[in-house]
Design a protein around this motif. Structure first.
Motif, PDB file in Angstrom:
ATOM      1  N   ASP A 159      57.093  32.998   5.340  1.00 41.97           N
ATOM      2  CA  ASP A 159      56.848  33.886   6.431  1.00 41.97           C
ATOM      3  C   ASP A 159      57.700  34.916   6.422  1.00 41.97           C
ATOM      4  N   THR A 161      56.992  37.773   8.262  1.00 40.04           N
ATOM      5  CA  THR A 161      56.126  38.481   9.253  1.00 40.04           C
ATOM      6  C   THR A 161      57.110  39.329  10.201  1.00 40.04           C
ATOM      7  N   ASP A 163      58.109  38.376  12.909  1.00 45.71           N
ATOM      8  CA  ASP A 163      57.802  37.648  14.255  1.00 45.71           C
ATOM      9  C   ASP A 163      57.668  36.086  14.060  1.00 45.71           C
ATOM     10  N   THR A 165      55.383  34.499  12.717  1.00 50.83           N
ATOM     11  CA  THR A 165      53.800  34.183  13.114  1.00 50.83           C
ATOM     12  C   THR A 165      53.454  32.930  12.402  1.00 50.83           C
ATOM     13  N   MET A 169      52.419  29.212  13.680  1.00 51.25           N
ATOM     14  CA  MET A 169      51.227  28.620  13.635  1.00 51.25           C
ATOM     15  C   MET A 169      51.288  27.215  12.723  1.00 51.25           C
ATOM     16  N   THR A 253      55.141  40.088  20.531  1.00 49.64           N
ATOM     17  CA  THR A 253      54.349  39.080  20.167  1.00 49.64           C
ATOM     18  C   THR A 253      53.031  39.212  20.862  1.00 49.64           C
ATOM     19  N   ARG A 301      60.732  36.470  17.627  1.00 46.09           N
ATOM     20  CA  ARG A 301      61.162  35.084  17.310  1.00 46.09           C
ATOM     21  C   ARG A 301      62.099  34.677  16.454  1.00 46.09           C
TER      22      ARG A 301
END
Length: 440
Positions: A159, A161, A163, A165, A169, A253, A301
């Motif tokens: 990851d 990203t 964020d 994400t 998930m 987000t 995050r």
């Protein structure tokens, strides 16, 4: 979910278009470093980037400068970060400076060239929309291309990203903002022309552009009395790169927050143009040429990893047996509201560390809790909120991205948790990583 919100069931069969050793979400500095590193180590790699350029905030949000690459003595972001630095500024450039203005178009081409030559597979205009995982083990990711939905299966996932994400998930735990969930403001960076740099006041590491804000507030220039103004960086010729104007209470987000935030930011930019033209010497004829295509977010995050790097680790210049790099940027927390009192870290920002000082980043910060085949790199690694104010900047993203890419390559027949950390450190040092406390 609101009680009166309508729901539908959406199902369809989609093709699995690739099966690879390593999948990477996000093509910013962390994602690029991870992909190039893993591909050079001989594993198959696929990277999905939702925009049409590598480079993240620098390329897409027009962030005008890299923060420090060194502790004043040693180059911290060795390996991929050093390749980027040398290609952008020249191998003989003084790497001990605190800030480095970015030639955005040149940087995009450097990233393109590195990725193409690495052999890593990638697609632009491709967005992560879901993850298929069970008990922390990810099987596949669901991606939205320009028109087609498709899936990618991989052995290890990273990851990048920013964020977190993909991690969220997949079921990873995350924290966001301070104890109330409040986050640092976003900024819509900008490009300016007609700056008289011989007369403009520039103090590297300080914010002299805010010195006449109180007078402008009294004159009613600004609709938001934001007392913090990082300012403008000197780009080639008469150009300037602006890190100008905070947008408060925006969750990066949330698409509704992002929409509101960027509309507000664009609306307020003429106020800053007036301020620069009428209140600061050297900027009397400065012209706002363009704003970034995306808002720049400083924090969203932080994924909870096997270790949470803390401000105490920063203060103690901590070292770790499993460190995968070291870094040195001050804890840089922007005020969460206009006129908010400065935190102790804002007050101490200019003090920094002093030459030759740095803190270690443990490999465990890249390993999300309760997951099997997932790594994180870049802005969303496992830290306290305060520490995230240091690790979030781009040179540090090269460090964590390179480590994640190397670890994923080594986990081809195992999992990221099962690899030999000393062997990982050995591989990273061969690539140029700064790991003075580990032996080959």
């Amino acid at each position: 979910m609101e009680k009166d919100m309508k729901e539908i069931i959406f199902q369809r069969k989609i093709p699995v278009t690739r099966q690879v050793d390593v999948f990477i979400a996000g093509g910013g500095p962390a994602g690029l470093a991870a992909a190039v590193t893993a591909a050079r180590m001989g594993v198959s790699v696929f990277l999905a980037e939702k925009h049409q350029s590598f480079g993240g905030a620098a390329a897409l949000s027009s962030v005008p400068a890299f923060m420090r690459f060194s502790d004043g003595v040693n180059f911290m972001a060795g390996g991929i970060g050093r390749e980027v630095f040398d290609a952008l500024y020249g191998s003989q450039a003084d790497f001990t400076e605190l800030e480095f203005p970015i030639d955005i178009e040149k940087l995009k081409r450097i990233y393109d060239d590195m990725m193409v030559k690495s052999g890593a597979d990638f697609l632009f205009d491709t967005t992560l929309i879901d993850v298929q995982a069970e008990n922390g083990l990810i099987d596949s990711v669901i991606l939205q291309g320009h028109e087609q939905l498709f899936a990618i299966q991989a052995h290890t996932f990273i990851d990048c990203t920013g964020d977190g994400t993909l991690a969220v998930m997949a079921g990873a735990h995350a924290d966001k903002g301070d104890e109330r969930g409040c986050m640092m403001p976003a900024t819509l960076c900008s490009l300016w022309s007609n700056v008289d740099w011989e007369r403009a006041v520039v103090i590297v590491g300080q914010d002299p552009d805010n010195r006449n804000l109180s007078r402008a507030f009294a004159d009613g220039v600004f609709s938001v009395q934001d007392s913090s103004l990082p300012g403008m960086w000197h780009l080639p010729s008469d150009m300037g790169g602006g890190n100008i104007g905070h947008v408060f209470s925006v969750d990066g987000t949330s698409e509704s927050d992002i929409t509101r935030g960027i509309i507000e930011a664009r609306r307020r930019m003429p106020e800053y143009e007036f301020y620069y033209n009428h209140y600061l010497e050297g900027y009397e004829n400065a012209k706002l040429v363009s704003t970034g295509g995306l808002l720049g977010f400083r924090e969203t995050r932080r994924i909870r990893g096997e270790y949470i790097l803390s401000n105490e680790d920063y203060d103690s210049r901590a070292s770790f047996e499993d460190e995968i790099g070291r870094y040195c940027y001050p804890i840089d927390l922007h005020p969460i509201a206009p006129g908010a009192e400065k935190s102790q870290y804002e007050e101490n920002y200019l003090k920094g560390y002093g030459k030759g000082n740095s803190y270690g980043i443990p490999y465990r910060c890249l390993l999300p809790q309760d997951t099997v085949n997932l790594l994180v790199a870049g802005r969303c690694i496992s830290t306290s909120r305060e520490m995230n104010g240091s690790t979030r900047v781009m040179p540090c993203c090269f460090i964590t991205g390179m480590a994640a890419g190397a670890a994923a390559a080594m986990a081809k027949d195992s999992s990221p948790r099962e690899i030999s950390v000393p062997e990982l450190q050995k591989n990273l040092k061969k690539m140029g990583a700064y790991l003075p406390h580990t032996a080959l």
